[in-house]
Motif scaffolding. Structure first.
Motif, PDB file in Angstrom:
ATOM      1  N   VAL A 112      -8.546   2.210   5.448  1.00 41.40           N
ATOM      2  CA  VAL A 112      -9.128   0.958   6.206  1.00 41.40           C
ATOM      3  C   VAL A 112      -8.162   0.449   6.685  1.00 41.40           C
ATOM      4  O   VAL A 112      -8.189  -0.402   8.121  1.00 41.40           O
ATOM      5  N   THR A 113      -6.982   0.014   6.216  1.00 40.48           N
ATOM      6  CA  THR A 113      -6.007  -0.886   6.843  1.00 40.48           C
ATOM      7  C   THR A 113      -5.397  -0.127   8.023  1.00 40.48           C
ATOM      8  O   THR A 113      -5.063  -1.077   9.054  1.00 40.48           O
TER       9      THR A 113
ATOM     10  N   ILE B 147      -7.840   2.850   0.652  1.00 44.18           N
ATOM     11  CA  ILE B 147      -7.628   1.508   1.244  1.00 44.18           C
ATOM     12  C   ILE B 147      -6.734   1.549   2.435  1.00 44.18           C
ATOM     13  O   ILE B 147      -6.630   0.669   3.612  1.00 44.18           O
ATOM     14  N   SER B 148      -5.783   2.546   2.341  1.00 43.63           N
ATOM     15  CA  SER B 148      -4.744   3.099   3.527  1.00 43.63           C
ATOM     16  C   SER B 148      -5.810   3.131   4.657  1.00 43.63           C
ATOM     17  O   SER B 148      -5.178   2.789   6.093  1.00 43.63           O
TER      18      SER B 148
ATOM     19  N   THR C 205      -8.089   6.085  -4.287  1.00 39.62           N
ATOM     20  CA  THR C 205      -8.292   4.535  -4.000  1.00 39.62           C
ATOM     21  C   THR C 205      -7.207   4.176  -2.930  1.00 39.62           C
ATOM     22  O   THR C 205      -7.616   3.595  -2.222  1.00 39.62           O
TER      23      THR C 205
ATOM     24  N   ILE D 246       0.883  -1.189   0.212  1.00 42.37           N
ATOM     25  CA  ILE D 246      -0.060   0.067   0.155  1.00 42.37           C
ATOM     26  C   ILE D 246       0.968   1.483  -0.114  1.00 42.37           C
ATOM     27  O   ILE D 246       0.679   2.340  -0.787  1.00 42.37           O
TER      28      ILE D 246
END
Length: 142
Positions: free
Chosen positions: A107-108, A104-105, A100, A76
């Protein structure tokens, strides 16, 4: 008698963002993506090296091996860094890749909070600001 003008009239704007504002938001987003990417790469390297920096609490639903978390953050982070370069270059693909990757970062990092909250929460804040800047303003070369 003194009349006070509305704030948009004082700036001479018609409600649209000025070019300087758009350039500033694009620059912020590009640099923010690069910083978030670098931080994720560093976190990933620490996880892959099985550093004692992270400690897993018991009974966590998203409990992975620290090496797996390291690879997740490393991938990521590389994606964030490439998107940051794209945004700074004024590329449209950079905007979408950045949105995007930052989502995603985010959420992680949320899933990683039990391992290292002092690191995850500021990176989540940076990701949110990046998402705001990229979704609010068009991308222009820095």
């Amino acid at each position: 008698m003194v009349m006070v003008q509305g704030s948009h009239e004082q700036r001479g704007q018609t409600g649209r963002a000025t070019e300087a504002t758009v350039r500033g938001a694009s620059t912020f987003a590009g640099i923010g993506l690069s910083v978030s990417g670098t931080l994720s790469i560093l976190m990933g390297a620490a996880g892959i090296a099985q550093d004692s920096l992270f400690s897993a609490s018991g009974g966590y639903a998203y409990q992975f091996d620290l090496t797996a978390w390291g690879w997740i953050h490393l991938v990521i982070g590389a994606w964030l860094s490439v998107a940051g370069v794209g945004v700074l270059a004024g590329q449209t693909w950079g905007r979408w890749a950045g949105l995007t990757a930052a989502a995603i970062s985010l959420v992680t990092q949320f899933m990683f909070i039990p391992y290292y909250p002092v690191w995850s929460i500021p990176v989540m804040t940076l990701d949110l600001l990046i998402i705001w800047a990229l979704s609010r303003f068009p991308v222009h070369p820095a």
